[in-house]
Enzyme design. Structure first.
Site, PDB file in Angstrom:
ATOM      1  N   LYS A 167       0.958  -1.110  -0.027  1.00 40.36           N
ATOM      2  CA  LYS A 167      -0.143   0.298  -0.277  1.00 40.36           C
ATOM      3  C   LYS A 167       0.575   1.117  -0.201  1.00 40.36           C
ATOM      4  O   LYS A 167       1.699   0.775   0.307  1.00 40.36           O
ATOM      5  CB  LYS A 167      -1.191   0.361   1.463  1.00 40.36           C
ATOM      6  CG  LYS A 167      -2.172   1.267   1.089  1.00 40.36           C
ATOM      7  CD  LYS A 167      -2.649   1.014   2.857  1.00 40.36           C
ATOM      8  CE  LYS A 167      -4.326   1.345   2.574  1.00 40.36           C
ATOM      9  NZ  LYS A 167      -5.046   2.102   3.557  1.00 40.36           N
ATOM     10  N   SER A 194     -10.278   2.137   2.175  1.00 38.41           N
ATOM     11  CA  SER A 194      -9.181   2.450   1.796  1.00 38.41           C
ATOM     12  C   SER A 194      -7.667   1.441   0.954  1.00 38.41           C
ATOM     13  O   SER A 194      -6.678   1.660   0.383  1.00 38.41           O
ATOM     14  CB  SER A 194      -8.439   2.941   2.266  1.00 38.41           C
ATOM     15  OG  SER A 194      -7.348   2.855   3.085  1.00 38.41           O
ATOM     16  N   SER A 201     -10.226  -0.665   6.955  1.00 39.91           N
ATOM     17  CA  SER A 201      -9.393  -0.577   5.653  1.00 39.91           C
ATOM     18  C   SER A 201      -8.558  -1.173   5.269  1.00 39.91           C
ATOM     19  O   SER A 201      -8.287  -1.657   3.981  1.00 39.91           O
ATOM     20  CB  SER A 201      -8.962   0.743   5.394  1.00 39.91           C
ATOM     21  OG  SER A 201      -9.104   1.863   5.234  1.00 39.91           O
TER      22      SER A 201
END
Lengths: 99, 488
Positions: free
Chosen positions: B79, B154, B178
């Site tokens: 990420k 996210s 997330s």
């Protein structure tokens, strides 16, 4: 706990937040923050008399480490992403009037 | 064996037996990204040369008989809010568009030490603020099961990358769901560890008392293996727990006798999609068939968790994001009047709408005259939410809940209604507020072919239990073996 945010209130928060917003953004923000704060108002239903605030899931305090020198990020690396630098320092605009 | 889409266990066996090499594995995943990421847009940056060089190094080590790390040769997607030395770390924000990290996050150091192959940087909602990955300043990631739908967020890029077979493993971060929600939306496994189980050093901060880094994988074993590699104390993060890390993979196959599963009946009422409800009821029955006892538990304060979270998280965010000043790093506005104007223009020009909204919300809730009403009130309710968990875990070993009220929603569906998007976080937020671990795993599909996830929650530091309970279900079902059909 009801709070009605005016557009002026939102403009003041934007200043505190150091965010320059245009007129459209201020309008939208006034409406959206109002809706979110309206929703958050339900917290006032909860009886929290005598309940300690919980700032952290792991309530540990005073985590110490030995006071010894360890390698730090070299100056060059620390400055490598700076928008403006003279190779020694971060450069900022003049803060005081030259007068 | 088809490499792209294979599980970590199969990949490790194939490399160990000499059937393939780490370089071939890395190349196969890079080819997969090349072929399909044009339609999925999971990656912001593909580290092709570095990945192949790391893989070659693993092959060399193996040939020369040197000891290998536990992730030897396994590609992993990262990420883009985890600092990785020499690579862009943008947080999907214009603010950090040109930022190249000068150091490695602790988790990245541990991945390197475990001989993992860092294959690329994945898309996210800007600064991890969002539930759909639509808040990225750079691209909109699509759900591999149906490209009209969002991958969740996210960590949507990481979830989509794993679901699309573009990486067997990924790292995400989870502040209010997330990791778990995008894992659920994309039909993969995602685990948010106990707060403090994994070092946050080098994770770009959003809400420091809630943020946790965790593994995403295409099966429970992969998640267990990755957690093993990244968990454990770190002197660089004083909130990181020093407790020893169990070998999650070695106990994974042991079912838990006399398992008690807590169910909150009010979860399965109004507001829950009928197909999600049906899948979860089948999952509960499945556990009963395996000998588990279902226990009704009450979580009376859960209805306040979204309101609590959307005070605390923005407050912490407004403070954390004050560091973006246009001076030390990040975007600086080309024109400004004075110092204050430099800050305000740089931030006003470079932050997206959701980030501004949360900074504003937090600044307001912490401002003079309102802090008691909002921030301190939310902290007290947070303790009541934590007590609900403590009480529930006196009666059961794990709690089983939905991940989200619906399967993946359509891209754009909630773009103009931030509050509706916030409300969809209802099932995941509690674990962050209480600091307990949670795992999301595949539990079925909707009639339109979208994955349905379920969530298991356990008491703090009981990741081992969580993984074993998840594995019990996985072994009895085949949801995790399904792969989306991708167009090219």
């Amino acid at each position: 706990m009801s709070v009605q945010l005016s557009r002026d209130d939102v403009a003041k928060v934007a200043l505190l937040s150091r965010l320059k917003l245009d007129d459209g953004e201020l309008d939208r923000m006034t409406e959206q923050l109002g809706a979110i704060l309206g929703y958050v108002e339900r917290l006032s239903e909860v009886d929290t008399e005598g309940i300690e605030p919980m700032a952290h899931a792991v309530e540990r305090t005073n985590v110490f480490r030995a006071d010894v020198e360890t390698p730090m990020l070299p100056r060059e690396a620390a400055l490598s992403n700076a928008p403006k630098t003279d190779g020694q320092y971060f450069l900022v605009p003049q803060i005081f009037d030259a007068g | 064996m088809t490499i792209a889409g294979a599980t970590t266990a199969d990949l490790m066996a194939a490399v160990a037996s000499g059937e393939t090499t780490a370089v071939e594995v890395a190349q196969a995943f890079l080819d997969r990204i090349e072929a399909h990421d044009g339609s999925i847009d999971a990656f912001l940056h593909v580290s092709k040369e570095n990945a192949l060089a790391q893989a070659a190094e693993v092959d060399t080590k193996r040939r020369s008989g040197q000891p290998l790390g536990k992730l030897a040769g396994l590609p992993i997607a990262i990420k883009d809010n985890l600092c990785t030395k020499g690579e862009p770390t943008t947080c999907s924000s214009r603010m950090l568009e040109k930022f190249v990290s000068p150091y490695d996050a602790t988790v990245i150091e541990r991945l390197r030490a475990a001989d993992a192959v860092l294959i690329g940087r994945t898309n996210l909602d800007e600064f991890a603020m969002g539930s759909s990955t639509e808040n990225s300043a750079f691209k909109t990631t699509r759900n591999p099961w149906n490209v009209a739908h969002a991958p969740g967020g996210s960590s949507g890029g990481s979830a989509a990358a794993v679901a699309a077979g573009m990486a067997p493993l990924a790292l995400g971060s989870d502040t209010g769901g997330s990791i778990r929600q995008p894992a659920g939306f994309c039909g993969v496994v995602g685990l948010k560890p106990t707060y403090g189980r994994v070092s946050r050093y080098g994770l770009v901060a959003f809400a420091s008392s809630l943020d946790q880094i965790g593994p995403m994988a295409n099966d429970v074993h992969g998640a267990a293996l990755l957690l093993e590699a990244i968990a454990g104390g770190d002197p660089l993060d004083s909130t990181c727990l020093p407790e020893a890390v169990p070998s999650y993979t070695s106990t994974l196959e042991e079912p838990i006798a006399g398992l008690r599963i807590g169910v909150v009946r009010s979860h399965y009422g109004e507001g829950l999609d009928a197909e999600v409800n049906a899948a979860l009821q089948r999952a509960i029955e499945q556990y009963e068939d395996m000998g588990a006892t279902i226990v009704d538990v009450e979580m009376p304060h859960q209805q306040y968790s979204v309101a609590t979270y959307y005070v605390i998280a923005p407050c912490e965010a407004s403070s954390n994001l004050a560091r973006y000043d246009g001076i030390h790093y990040g975007y600086r506005a080309p024109q400004f009047d004075d110092m204050i104007d430099l800050y305000a223009r740089s931030r006003g020009e470079a932050f997206g709408a959701e980030v501004k909204r949360r900074i504003m919300l937090g600044t307001f809730a912490l401002s003079a005259g309102y802090a008691d009403q909002y921030y301190n009130k939310a902290l007290k309710v947070r303790r009541l939410i934590r007590r609900d968990f403590d009480k529930a875990f006196e009666q059961c070993d794990v709690i089983l809940t939905p991940i989200a009220p619906t399967p993946a929603f359509k891209i754009g569906e909630m773009a103009d209604d931030p509050l509706a998007m916030y409300l969809s976080d209802i099932f995941t937020i509690g674990a962050n507020l209480a600091g307990v671990p949670g795992i999301s795993l595949p539990a079925g599909f909707s009639s339109s072919g979208l994955p349905i996830g379920m969530q298991l929650l356990a008491p703090a530091l009981q990741e081992e239990r969580l993984l074993r309970v998840a594995r019990m279900f996985e072994r009895a079902t085949d949801w995790h073996t399904r792969r989306p059909q991708l167009s090219t």
